[in-house]
Design an enzyme around this catalytic site. Sequence first.
Site, PDB file in Angstrom:
ATOM      1  N   ASP A  66     -21.446  23.570   0.903  1.00  0.00           N
ATOM      2  CA  ASP A  66     -20.651  23.155   2.052  1.00  0.00           C
ATOM      3  C   ASP A  66     -21.523  22.393   3.052  1.00  0.00           C
ATOM      4  OD1 ASP A  66     -18.484  23.488   4.285  1.00  0.00           O
ATOM      5  OD2 ASP A  66     -17.628  24.424   2.509  1.00  0.00           O
ATOM      6  N   HIS A 112     -17.563  23.587   9.318  1.00  0.00           N
ATOM      7  CA  HIS A 112     -16.858  24.075   8.129  1.00  0.00           C
ATOM      8  C   HIS A 112     -17.693  25.080   7.348  1.00  0.00           C
ATOM      9  CE1 HIS A 112     -14.667  23.886   4.240  1.00  0.00           C
ATOM     10  NE2 HIS A 112     -13.630  23.658   5.023  1.00  0.00           N
ATOM     11  N   SER A 169      -9.296  25.062   1.687  1.00  0.00           N
ATOM     12  CA  SER A 169     -10.756  25.140   1.711  1.00  0.00           C
ATOM     13  C   SER A 169     -11.253  26.385   2.417  1.00  0.00           C
ATOM     14  CB  SER A 169     -11.359  23.890   2.369  1.00  0.00           C
ATOM     15  OG  SER A 169     -10.995  23.810   3.723  1.00  0.00           O
TER      16      SER A 169
END
Length: 523
Positions: free
Chosen positions: A258, A289, A454
């Site tokens: 990520d 994120h 996600s």
Amino acid sequence: MEMGGAKRRHVVALGVAVVACLATWNAGQWQSTSYHAYHGMYDQWNDYASQWFHSDRMTQASPAAVYDFVDPGSAWQPNGTDPLNDRESFDQFIVWFDCFKPVDDHRSALFNDLEKGLGGGEQLWVWVDRRNAAVAYPTDFALLRILRQDQQAVLPALSSLLYVKGIHIDKKMNRAPLQFRNPFPVGNEAGEYREEGAGDPFEIGKGPGRIHTPFSFEPADQRHLSFSSHTSLKDAYQASQLWSEGYTGSGIKVGLFDTGVIENHPDLRNVMMRTDWTYQNTTADGHGHGSFVAGCVASANKDCPSTAPDAELYTFKVFTDDSESFTSWYLDAVNFALYQNLDLINVSIGGPDYLDRPFVEKFRELVASGVVMFSAFGNDGPRIGTGNNPADEMFVIGVGSHDTNNKISRFQSRGMTIQESPIGYGRVKPDVSTFGDVNSLKINGGCKILSGTSVSSPVAVGLAAALASSIPEAQRPRLLNPGSMKQVLVEGADRMDGESVYLQGGGMANLLKSFDILKEYVP
């Protein structure tokens, strides 16, 4: 001495690769696939994305050993004199080899054999150094920069080398929604591209390169959230029942591909290793994120606890803070992951391009070594056939999203898979669904809510980590594998009434039911 389960899986995988490589060499059956190159379809490079300068500096911190690999130098800049430093003049190619060898061995072989094949003279290509943590280990690919005007000469010569398995453009991954093309355009024979919602009739299309659909997003309408600000994953999945028996994810190694996490995040207990595969000179998360995804697995924050707070996290920063990545970054990161003896990995990205063969095959290799892989099914719903890759692969546990009304989230991509078309019927995907609106971690600590598959994917990873920690360590080599984990999660899932199997897969993940199944599971 009995070898540990993870180490055994890794040694077996490497042994199989070496035996296969030697057998192929001895049989004289080296095969070279035809290269594919295209002009005008490749995204332009940004000024910084052509070289990766990383050090092997390591720092340790208590109570767990934490290793950071970061970039000590500046990024590449074109100098305006050498055409191979001019981003408008060249393409960068992944040269895929049949065997793993030290980087210097591959480089020497190419310099000798490729120049012979080209007849000597002026060198028409440049080897690109990858100075990151993976180059200390054997590798199975190289990066070459080749002038566009010379590719007709260089690419056939490369393809003719017996140890070259394939040649592929190093694809840039762009954050973008799917585009929808009007199949009956007016005044535009090629079709006009617009984003979703532009009106029907529209066909799905994509631009050049490998796109990935947007990361998780902040919900626009708080009234339709699956979670309130006071709801946690721990409570939603009743994880305290596993915790009471001592199953909190302890001893389970989880790889997160990520945007990284900061050092010493206050709400993450066991960040064992942080690595950077970008050009940004940091393993920290400047996007948000990566921190959120890590919290979905292992948050220890009392306001948003997850289901496996004691899982051991290994973060791979493969996306910049601007949501950009390249196939080659993933290849190096996954090669490095092969040596870390991971149990589970999460890949919260995806796109419609299942033809990026090195990307797909590299993850297939990782899963073949025994690592359980989870991936987000995509945020391109509600249109049918928009499932993302790699979540649409059989060897991956593809994760969708649902709400508290036991309905598929509107934003979730829909199956069936499209790899089989037009000669076959698509497969059922996703495999299982988790909550699509999740309360998890901010970059520097604290909680917030985001939506998207996600974040659903790492929620499933947290469930799997808690389940995996319930398996006695001596039995993990037999019980903890991609097939068994998929079976336990799918069989334990609750079906959603009125939802197609191509939308929900097995249904909504149920931690306690899967736990009961795992206790009685026999491979």
